[in-house]
Scaffold this motif. Structure first.
Motif, PDB file in Angstrom:
ATOM      1  N   ARG A  21      39.823  58.846   8.651  1.00 27.53           N
ATOM      2  CA  ARG A  21      40.902  59.622   8.069  1.00 27.53           C
ATOM      3  C   ARG A  21      41.087  59.260   6.598  1.00 27.53           C
ATOM      4  O   ARG A  21      41.185  60.106   5.724  1.00 27.53           O
ATOM      5  CB  ARG A  21      42.217  59.390   8.826  1.00 27.53           C
ATOM      6  N   LEU A  22      41.089  57.965   6.329  1.00 27.80           N
ATOM      7  CA  LEU A  22      41.245  57.472   4.965  1.00 27.80           C
ATOM      8  C   LEU A  22      40.064  57.908   4.092  1.00 27.80           C
ATOM      9  O   LEU A  22      40.246  58.333   2.943  1.00 27.80           O
ATOM     10  CB  LEU A  22      41.366  55.950   4.988  1.00 27.80           C
ATOM     11  N   ALA A  23      38.858  57.846   4.632  1.00 26.78           N
ATOM     12  CA  ALA A  23      37.666  58.250   3.878  1.00 26.78           C
ATOM     13  C   ALA A  23      37.715  59.739   3.532  1.00 26.78           C
ATOM     14  O   ALA A  23      37.392  60.131   2.399  1.00 26.78           O
ATOM     15  CB  ALA A  23      36.406  57.926   4.679  1.00 26.78           C
ATOM     16  N   PHE A  24      38.117  60.582   4.480  1.00 29.15           N
ATOM     17  CA  PHE A  24      38.248  62.008   4.192  1.00 29.15           C
ATOM     18  C   PHE A  24      39.294  62.249   3.110  1.00 29.15           C
ATOM     19  O   PHE A  24      39.093  63.075   2.215  1.00 29.15           O
ATOM     20  CB  PHE A  24      38.625  62.792   5.453  1.00 29.15           C
ATOM     21  N   HIS A  25      40.409  61.554   3.189  1.00 26.27           N
ATOM     22  CA  HIS A  25      41.483  61.711   2.207  1.00 26.27           C
ATOM     23  C   HIS A  25      40.961  61.403   0.797  1.00 26.27           C
ATOM     24  O   HIS A  25      41.119  62.199  -0.131  1.00 26.27           O
ATOM     25  CB  HIS A  25      42.651  60.786   2.568  1.00 26.27           C
ATOM     26  N   GLU A  26      40.325  60.250   0.640  1.00 27.65           N
ATOM     27  CA  GLU A  26      39.822  59.868  -0.692  1.00 27.65           C
ATOM     28  C   GLU A  26      38.688  60.782  -1.135  1.00 27.65           C
ATOM     29  O   GLU A  26      38.583  61.112  -2.319  1.00 27.65           O
ATOM     30  CB  GLU A  26      39.386  58.400  -0.694  1.00 27.65           C
ATOM     31  N   ARG A  49      46.103  49.967   6.803  1.00 26.18           N
ATOM     32  CA  ARG A  49      46.668  51.316   6.895  1.00 26.18           C
ATOM     33  C   ARG A  49      47.044  51.858   5.508  1.00 26.18           C
ATOM     34  O   ARG A  49      47.729  51.228   4.735  1.00 26.18           O
ATOM     35  CB  ARG A  49      47.892  51.282   7.794  1.00 26.18           C
ATOM     36  N   ASP A  50      46.561  53.048   5.226  1.00 29.61           N
ATOM     37  CA  ASP A  50      46.881  53.759   3.982  1.00 29.61           C
ATOM     38  C   ASP A  50      46.615  52.951   2.724  1.00 29.61           C
ATOM     39  O   ASP A  50      47.425  52.917   1.800  1.00 29.61           O
ATOM     40  CB  ASP A  50      48.342  54.239   3.987  1.00 29.61           C
ATOM     41  N   SER A  51      45.465  52.297   2.657  1.00 32.11           N
ATOM     42  CA  SER A  51      45.192  51.479   1.479  1.00 32.11           C
ATOM     43  C   SER A  51      44.004  52.000   0.677  1.00 32.11           C
ATOM     44  O   SER A  51      43.279  51.234   0.074  1.00 32.11           O
ATOM     45  CB  SER A  51      44.965  50.021   1.878  1.00 32.11           C
ATOM     46  N   GLY A  52      43.820  53.299   0.655  1.00 38.59           N
ATOM     47  CA  GLY A  52      42.752  53.862  -0.155  1.00 38.59           C
ATOM     48  C   GLY A  52      43.245  54.185  -1.554  1.00 38.59           C
ATOM     49  O   GLY A  52      44.437  54.334  -1.806  1.00 38.59           O
ATOM     50  N   GLU A  53      42.299  54.272  -2.465  1.00 40.76           N
ATOM     51  CA  GLU A  53      42.639  54.629  -3.847  1.00 40.76           C
ATOM     52  C   GLU A  53      41.425  55.261  -4.500  1.00 40.76           C
ATOM     53  O   GLU A  53      40.311  54.786  -4.331  1.00 40.76           O
ATOM     54  CB  GLU A  53      43.034  53.383  -4.633  1.00 40.76           C
ATOM     55  N   THR A  54      41.656  56.335  -5.216  1.00 42.35           N
ATOM     56  CA  THR A  54      40.626  56.948  -6.050  1.00 42.35           C
ATOM     57  C   THR A  54      41.147  56.931  -7.466  1.00 42.35           C
ATOM     58  O   THR A  54      42.245  57.403  -7.737  1.00 42.35           O
ATOM     59  CB  THR A  54      40.334  58.392  -5.602  1.00 42.35           C
ATOM     60  N   ARG A  55      40.368  56.368  -8.350  1.00 44.58           N
ATOM     61  CA  ARG A  55      40.795  56.245  -9.745  1.00 44.58           C
ATOM     62  C   ARG A  55      39.870  57.085 -10.630  1.00 44.58           C
ATOM     63  O   ARG A  55      38.654  56.970 -10.554  1.00 44.58           O
ATOM     64  CB  ARG A  55      40.747  54.790 -10.166  1.00 44.58           C
TER      65      ARG A  55
END
Length: 108
Positions: A21-26, A49-55
């Motif tokens: 889920r996190l990978a799809f979001h980012e 949980r919920d620790s993704g980031e795209t910079r």
């Protein structure tokens, strides 16, 4: 994408479904940003949980910024239908705040 693009994974206790889920979001942020000609500097998937980031390099255009931020949740929604074990969508509150700010800049 450039050759200096890195994907960092930090180990912790999380389900495969949560990580997907996190990978799809980012990935949603990355794909839309790339299509808009924006340079991706870093993608980080934390196993918490919920620790993704795209910079990205700074995005000054409010419309582009809003589109990039909205893309994460949209990609997540598309993926949720086949990810078993998810009762609800975990939308990023940082993304929502960023969208609100970008849309406020577009108002006359």
């Amino acid at each position: 994408m450039t050759s200096d693009m890195r994907l960092l994974l930090i180990e912790d206790d999380v389900s495969v479904a949560e990580l997907l889920r996190l990978a799809f979001h980012e990935a949603g942020h990355v794909v839309v940003g790339h299509r808009l000609g924006r340079r991706v500097e870093r993608v980080h998937l934390g196993f918490a949980r919920d620790s993704g980031e795209t910079r990205f390099a700074p995005i000054y255009d409010a419309r582009d910024r809003a589109l990039v931020l909205l893309a994460g949740e949209r990609a997540e929604r598309c993926s949720i239908s086949w990810l078993d074990g998810f009762e609800s969508l975990q939308s990023g509150s940082d993304d929502r705040r960023g969208v609100d700010q970008a849309l406020a800049e577009l108002r006359p």
